[in-house]
Enzyme design. Sequence first.
Site, PDB file in Angstrom:
ATOM      1  CE1 TYR A  12      43.382  41.158  41.544  1.00  0.00           C
ATOM      2  CE2 TYR A  12      43.448  40.558  39.507  1.00  0.00           C
ATOM      3  CZ  TYR A  12      42.516  41.705  41.074  1.00  0.00           C
ATOM      4  OH  TYR A  12      41.882  41.990  40.412  1.00  0.00           O
ATOM      5  CG  ASP A  39      36.949  40.950  45.545  1.00  0.00           C
ATOM      6  OD1 ASP A  39      36.636  39.628  45.805  1.00  0.00           O
ATOM      7  OD2 ASP A  39      37.947  41.568  45.131  1.00  0.00           O
ATOM      8  CD  GLN A  91      39.346  34.024  45.675  1.00  0.00           C
ATOM      9  OE1 GLN A  91      40.059  32.800  45.480  1.00  0.00           O
ATOM     10  NE2 GLN A  91      38.770  35.038  45.594  1.00  0.00           N
ATOM     11  CD  GLU A 132      40.326  42.075  37.033  1.00  0.00           C
ATOM     12  OE1 GLU A 132      40.970  43.065  36.815  1.00  0.00           O
ATOM     13  OE2 GLU A 132      40.000  41.770  38.253  1.00  0.00           O
TER      14      GLU A 132
END
Length: 423
Positions: free
Chosen positions: A33, A167, A106, A395
């Site tokens: 990212y 997501d 977001q 993550e």
Amino acid sequence: MGPRQMSTSENAHRVLQRNRQPGGYTVPAEGLYPYQWCWDSGPIALGWAAAGDWDQAWTELERLMSAQWDSGMVPHIIFWEVSDDYFPGPEDWGTQHDPPTTGITQPPLPVTAAVRLCQQDPDRARAKERFGALWPKLVAWIEWLDRARRGPHGALVVVHPWESGMDNAPTWDGPLGRVPAIDELPLARRDLESVAASQRPSNEEYRRYMAIVEALRDRGWNTERQAEDGPFAVEDVAFTAIATRAASDLAAVAPELGQDASALEASATRLRSGIAALWDDEMEWFRPYDVRGEQLVGPATATGVLAMWANAATPAQAHAIAIRLGEWSEGLKYGVPTCDPEHHLFEPERYWRGPVWVIVNWLVAEGLSQYGFDAHAAEIRAMTSELVAAAGDSEYYDPRTGEGIGGRGFSWSAALTLAWLVP
Ligand code: DGY
């Protein structure tokens, strides 16, 4: 003698330093990212503050808000320095914005982060000056959400699963499954070069993600009309909960800035009743509402728990959720899984379909505390500390084993290690 082992907090600080870019913002993870992500910026700012770098904490949010669109929309990615490492890039979005950005938003978690910086910055003059400059932008973001995204129940509509931040949660399978997929992805997926395919969304999902991007792009990225223009429109619980907190947190500090809190308070109240309307009596869970399919969707997932963070659950609903969360953790080494582990759509390794996330645990623990479940909240915090100490700032984590999966050296996990986990 070998080198001294780094402590969890030294390690976390190192992760943030490595991910900070010369442009003054911090990427979520190198390679995977490579840009500034909207909702990541909130916890990242809190992490910099916890590390004592208040200037960087404010700068993080200032960089994000400098990319706000005229409508008030704050984009989900800001492509500050073009990189080949990420798909879809600025040319796929084609928003023509300067700086280049995506055309969707977001969860407005950076708003609450800004309020916390304002309340906690020991330099009161700096807090007043920097928060004061952000104020009109933060308010405009909430006003835009309330104006352009209010759904039929009064909760907020996400027009892309990416807007939810979660997501590929099983929640989206139904509404996303009705979006006609594009035939081919225009570029190779770059995420699969660093993360195993079994831990990421499928190509099928990406072909539908890109179909939504194309549909909104073809309609000229009109941020006032996206809920009508796109093929995907779902009132989401967590997204609305985060916006509710944003509105009420801003309202709480408004008097200090000589601002009127009444419109923000009214927004928070409306949004809270929107969430209340998404309670499914039978499932005893808050569930998103698919506007096109006209039904509540998905199994019990993390999004529903976050109603507590916005104080939108009744005490009886909060109690039912807390009991269920306890049951979810039975038989797993670590909680909180992001999907009901008994459900057939639970996948313990795949991104938002089951793994444990530090960000979710933080929001869940805060929500539990607000309803008086302090021991349960403390348990989640202790479990998360143990997880991060053993597996580093990943993550996400496999709830069966605690293995760190997805991206490594992950900024918001590191930031929350500093801001939440380290005493
Ligand atoms: C990704 O690319 O996986 C991001 O979560 C999209 O925001």
